[in-house]
Design an enzyme around this catalytic site. Sequence first.
Site, mmCIF file in Angstrom:
data_model
loop_
_atom_site.group_PDB
_atom_site.id
_atom_site.type_symbol
_atom_site.label_atom_id
_atom_site.label_comp_id
_atom_site.label_asym_id
_atom_site.label_seq_id
_atom_site.Cartn_x
_atom_site.Cartn_y
_atom_site.Cartn_z
ATOM 1 N N HIS A 1 0.863 -1.168 0.000
ATOM 2 C CA HIS A 1 0.000 0.000 0.000
ATOM 3 C C HIS A 1 0.908 1.229 0.000
ATOM 4 O O HIS A 1 0.732 2.136 -0.779
ATOM 5 C CB HIS A 1 -0.919 -0.035 1.221
ATOM 6 C CG HIS A 1 -1.854 1.120 1.317
ATOM 7 N ND1 HIS A 1 -2.866 1.184 2.234
ATOM 8 C CD2 HIS A 1 -1.924 2.266 0.619
ATOM 9 C CE1 HIS A 1 -3.533 2.325 2.085
ATOM 10 N NE2 HIS A 1 -2.979 3.001 1.114
ATOM 11 N N GLU B 1 1.459 8.173 -3.916
ATOM 12 C CA GLU B 1 1.989 7.747 -2.610
ATOM 13 C C GLU B 1 3.250 8.532 -2.257
ATOM 14 O O GLU B 1 3.472 8.879 -1.093
ATOM 15 C CB GLU B 1 2.272 6.238 -2.603
ATOM 16 C CG GLU B 1 1.017 5.380 -2.452
ATOM 17 C CD GLU B 1 0.410 5.474 -1.041
ATOM 18 O OE1 GLU B 1 1.139 5.318 -0.052
ATOM 19 O OE2 GLU B 1 -0.806 5.717 -0.948
ATOM 20 N N HIS C 1 2.899 10.843 0.929
ATOM 21 C CA HIS C 1 3.642 10.349 2.084
ATOM 22 C C HIS C 1 5.154 10.520 1.945
ATOM 23 O O HIS C 1 5.784 11.168 2.774
ATOM 24 C CB HIS C 1 3.357 8.855 2.294
ATOM 25 C CG HIS C 1 1.933 8.556 2.605
ATOM 26 N ND1 HIS C 1 1.385 8.805 3.834
ATOM 27 C CD2 HIS C 1 0.938 8.029 1.848
ATOM 28 C CE1 HIS C 1 0.110 8.439 3.829
ATOM 29 N NE2 HIS C 1 -0.188 7.962 2.634
#
Length: 232
Positions: A57, A118, A122
């Site tokens: 993920h 992502e 992040h």
Amino acid sequence: MKATNLFRFALLAINVIYGTAQNSSQLFDHYWLVQVWPHGYCLERDCARRSDIFILHGLWPVTAGGKTLEGDKINKTTHNKILKSLKRDKSLEADLMKYWLSLSTVNKNYIAGFWIHEWEKHGSSRKGMDPLDYFQRAVELAKTTDLRNTLAEKGVLPNGASYPKFNYMKAIMAKTGHLPMLRCVKKDGYNHLKEVIICVGVQANNFRSCNYGVGSPRCKGDNIKFPEPTDE
Ligand SMILES: *[C@@H]1O[C@H](CO)[C@@H](O)[C@H](O)[C@H]1NC(C)=O
Ligand SMILES: *[C@@H]1O[C@H](CO)[C@@H](O)[C@H](O)[C@H]1NC(C)=O
């Protein structure tokens, strides 16, 4: 690609449930390596495909208390630059297609968009890290943890059966040296394994303990079913 499209197709962008750091004085402390068991995940979402291994993920920078840190917004130019350098690295791209695949789409462009999402959401909160390095490290960690085999080595198999929660934890601990955190889908009165979170050190190359919230309210109870691969 528009941010809204990214959100739509980046199936796993459910980060908000883990909370987001509000306080800029809350500093990076370690990473969460978050891996999904597709056959659990797809019990609660529409999936365009499955995979029979655990897939990434993301690799999320978090504070000492386990709150995720927000990355920096990137513009279109930067987005395209990252995409271009990624396309040049064929072996990394092939690894990402295996270990960091989006389950909500079979469209390759959207999948690449998910990786960059992502990074933006992040990874980029880690100042000084290169996006390709970030992807590479995430892939290496996924390969090292090798979760499906790691669990199988201790007799925890994806056959739809229930296993004590601690069997999952112990099997993963045998590999990483530390207890992981588990996330489940609650369905038909049972917990089904959905996600495994492993704490990773600041260099993203070693494991460390998650010394908070081991276990998880979303896997309450002593047993967790390990959903079986399906052909859907
Ligand atoms: C931010 O965190 C610091 C250290 O934990 C704390 O002293 C400060 O009061 C916090 N500020 C806000 C606005 O929450
Ligand atoms: C895009 O972002 C990069 C990196 O922050 C910056 O150097 C560049 O000037 C920006 N380009 C545009 C067109 O805004």
